[in-house]
Design a protein around this motif. Structure first.
Motif: not given
Length: 142
Positions: A48-58
């Protein structure tokens, strides 16, 4: 140690992309430390877009059980997307009384490898130095 440098030098000879050199040097360092994992390209993982969302998804896509976050990232990281995946965010602070970490912000991983050797460096990384960060709590950065 020469295997690490040779891998980086070979990549410098065959590529002009910084990403290739960074990948080669990271894999070479991890290999000499005994890591035997798989490298994934984050651009191939849906996030997902967004810093924290991207890191969490990764983190979730790679099967992470925890997310280590340095003091700089703690200033902006939102733990809620990690909590939604069941991945606790753990703050990482370097020890203040350890020679290996004394100059860590000014030195490269290759310096640490040559200063203490692969065995000691691997044990330094394996040593527990973290405590869970709860979402919604105030984050203090030291």
């Amino acid at each position: 140690m020469s295997d690490v440098l040779d891998a980086v030098l070979d990549t410098l000879d065959t590529s002009d992309r910084l990403a290739d050199v960074a990948t080669a040097s990271t894999i070479a360092l991890l290999t000499v430390l005994g890591w035997s994992g798989t490298v994934l390209d984050s651009s191939e993982i849906p996030t997902r877009p967004g810093r924290s969302e991207r890191l969490a998804d990764l983190a979730a896509a790679t099967g992470s059980t925890h997310y280590l976050c340095g003091t700089g990232g703690l200033r902006y990281l939102d733990a809620d997307p990690f909590d939604a995946h069941g991945i606790p965010v753990l703050p990482f602070h370097t020890p203040v009384d350890d020679l290996l970490w004394l100059w860590a912000r000014r030195a490269s991983s290759l310096w640490a490898l040559s200063a203490v050797g692969p065995g000691e460096l691997a044990s330094q990384f394996a040593a527990p130095r973290i405590a869970p960060l709860q979402s919604g709590n105030e984050r203090s950065v030291s």
